[in-house]
Design an enzyme around this catalytic site. Structure first.
Site, PDB file in Angstrom:
ATOM      1  N   SER A 126      21.480   4.912  -5.166  1.00 18.24           N
ATOM      2  CA  SER A 126      20.037   4.898  -4.892  1.00 18.24           C
ATOM      3  C   SER A 126      19.291   4.269  -6.056  1.00 18.24           C
ATOM      4  O   SER A 126      19.742   4.342  -7.211  1.00 18.24           O
ATOM      5  CB  SER A 126      19.562   6.338  -4.687  1.00 18.24           C
ATOM      6  OG  SER A 126      18.159   6.413  -4.794  1.00 18.24           O
ATOM      7  N   TYR A 150      19.535  14.545  -8.622  1.00 16.33           N
ATOM      8  CA  TYR A 150      20.094  13.659  -7.595  1.00 16.33           C
ATOM      9  C   TYR A 150      20.412  12.289  -8.191  1.00 16.33           C
ATOM     10  O   TYR A 150      21.519  11.761  -8.015  1.00 16.33           O
ATOM     11  CB  TYR A 150      19.082  13.524  -6.450  1.00 16.33           C
ATOM     12  CG  TYR A 150      19.462  12.557  -5.358  1.00 16.33           C
ATOM     13  CD1 TYR A 150      20.296  12.953  -4.319  1.00 16.33           C
ATOM     14  CD2 TYR A 150      18.966  11.256  -5.345  1.00 16.33           C
ATOM     15  CE1 TYR A 150      20.625  12.069  -3.302  1.00 16.33           C
ATOM     16  CE2 TYR A 150      19.293  10.372  -4.333  1.00 16.33           C
ATOM     17  CZ  TYR A 150      20.117  10.779  -3.305  1.00 16.33           C
ATOM     18  OH  TYR A 150      20.448   9.907  -2.310  1.00 16.33           O
TER      19      TYR A 150
END
Lengths: 330, 330
Positions: A126, A150
């Protein structure tokens, strides 16, 4: 060939599975078997070859080696706890996003110790691996300093992917997805949810909440583009990647204001009037640490392609999710 | 205060332990207790307060929580399998360098769940986290793409250190040490060993082997400077570090030729004639992926200091390791 998709029940997973089943080949090699895995049993789909659906949790002991026992040739891995949940639940985030991925990589390594086995592994990372400092345009050689757990977990998996690939354990490629907009369906727990809902809901005549200012700029691609990135990553020659095994995907740098203006052009004022401003400081703070734009020339040179305007992204959504029905113009 | 040093039996660990015992304080706070831990029992040392020595392996279940049970206020962690060994033994490298460090961080987190506990953690990383691309001068915002499993393990621990610190689990600071030269004592398994031995051995009249060309450029600091970095890292205000919790330490960019010329100036031709050229392609290949120089302005602004010439590094060695006895001039 045999393809394993881990995270097949998610939005991207379903689109990818259907696209592979429809294509029937990868790099000209016929797909004989597909294994669709996720934390819940993924939907089966029409497919000429063998298909199996598996509910599994990679972070459980033995789960990864069970998936690898049949030695798939191509593995897509994008099962993950989303950013908001990984931030709220430290242990769960590390367990699923880091330990689960590492268990998969280890299962491949151990299978290869028995007899040669070097599958292609396509891993989705990401853009939130970037965080500080945040220049307006970020290149593939900029430092990775995530501002969330994350992002940290994804960044660690990128490092593992590179090391396992360097050692010849598998042939890995990581792709850093832009924020996907317009996500179809219901909102998930991601802080980025509004980037989709402010377009998706008005397109079907429903109200949506905008929690941040229209000046917020971010980096986007459609679900169709994301599916295309994954298919392309499965096929390209990884020989030129060197140690930079993870690549920031191309996308569109746009503000929330750009999104709303594109919505107005496609669906009129009636649509944009359904966006209700409701500032949320928590979401605004999270988003303020997110990147605004990237230099994706490396990905483009490797043949990855994304949309170039938000009108295009909205039209893709109308084609793929609304059966090409344009909403009634105001 | 109570200080825990993990890796206390190593060269840097012994120097640091002695320096702390001699100083008796950190940031003006008296040191009441020191715990020296390593895979073998570290040497005890003269110290006014309580001192204990522990043989432990952080990668064993329970080892980290046993060390943390007494809630040390300041923890130095530099226990690691060196680069050559981590490359040769994949499992051992990941087990000690990654899982051992993570176990330590987790033990601190779990102790903090019982009652508040936020120690300062000083972690030593390495400049070999950098690998590709390798500009001649590398800044703290350059991408981390290690070319070894050791570098990968250090890079992952840097990410964990930043995330645990961001979440307030501990107050972490990572320092990327330059290659230490002149290492005293016997060679270890590191591929970088010759950077020390080509100076150390001739200074005591012994022969040394040079496996690479004199043009090889690298980044150096003395053991005394390294000890200074650690002491300073224990004392500085970490508030200004932001998410960039790991800092490349200052050092000296020098070629092997510069090293040899400095040796000639300090110890004469008789010393340099003890260096035997014996090219080794394996070592040359490993070294070719190593950085040559850094922009360490960030570390310097934070008050970290290193030597500015190889003559200074050699004189430091003669003072600290050879009881200030200059070798006889040729």
């Amino acid at each position: 060939m045999h393809i394993l998709i881990i995270g097949a029940a998610g939005m991207i997973g379903r689109k990818l599975s259907r696209a592979l089943a429809a294509a029937g080949t990868v790099n000209g090699r016929p797909i004989r078997r597909m294994t669709l895995a996720d934390i819940i049993v993924p939907e089966a789909l029409d497919f000429g070859g063998d298909i199996e659906t598996v509910a599994t949790d990679l972070s459980r002991p033995g789960a990864a080696s069970a998936l690898i026992a049949s030695r798939p040739d191509l593995i897509f891995h994008f099962a993950a706890i989303v950013s908001g949940e990984a931030e709220a639940d430290f242990e769960k985030g590390y367990s699923v996003n880091l330990d689960g991925t590492r268990a998969l990589f280890e299962a491949i390594r151990l299978a290869g110790l028995e007899r040669p086995y070097t599958p292609r592994v396509v891993f989705t990372s990401s853009i939130v691996v970037f965080g500080e400092p945040l220049p307006p345009v970020i290149s593939d050689t900029h430092c990775v300093t995530p501002l969330t757990s994350y992002g940290t977990q994804k960044a660690i998996c990128e490092l593992l992917l590179a090391d396992y690939s360097r050692r010849g354990i598998f042939d890995g490629i990581g792709i850093r997805l832009p924020t996907i907009s317009i996500r179809p369906g219901k909102p998930n727990k991601a802080a980025s949810g509004f980037f989709s809902s402010i377009l998706r809901e008005p397109l079907i005549g429903e109200e949506a909440v905008l929690p941040v200012s229209e000046n917020v700029r971010h980096w986007f691609a459609s679900p169709r583009a994301a599916k295309g990135f994954l298919l392309h990553a499965a096929e390209i020659d990884t020989g030129s990647l060197g140690q930079l095994r993870t690549i920031t995907m191309p996308g569109l740098s746009a503000t929330v204001g750009d999104q709303i203006e594109a919505l107005r052009r496609v669906a009129g004022d009636a649509a944009t009037q359904l966006i209700r401003r409701e500032p949320n400081e928590t979401i605004a703070n999270i988003i303020s640490g997110w990147p605004q734009g990237f230099d994706a020339r490396r990905a483009e040179a490797l043949g990855f392609r994304a949309e170039t305007s938000f009108e295009e992204i909205i039209r893709v959504h109308i084609e793929d999710e609304l059966e090409s029905r344009l909403p009634e113009r105001a």
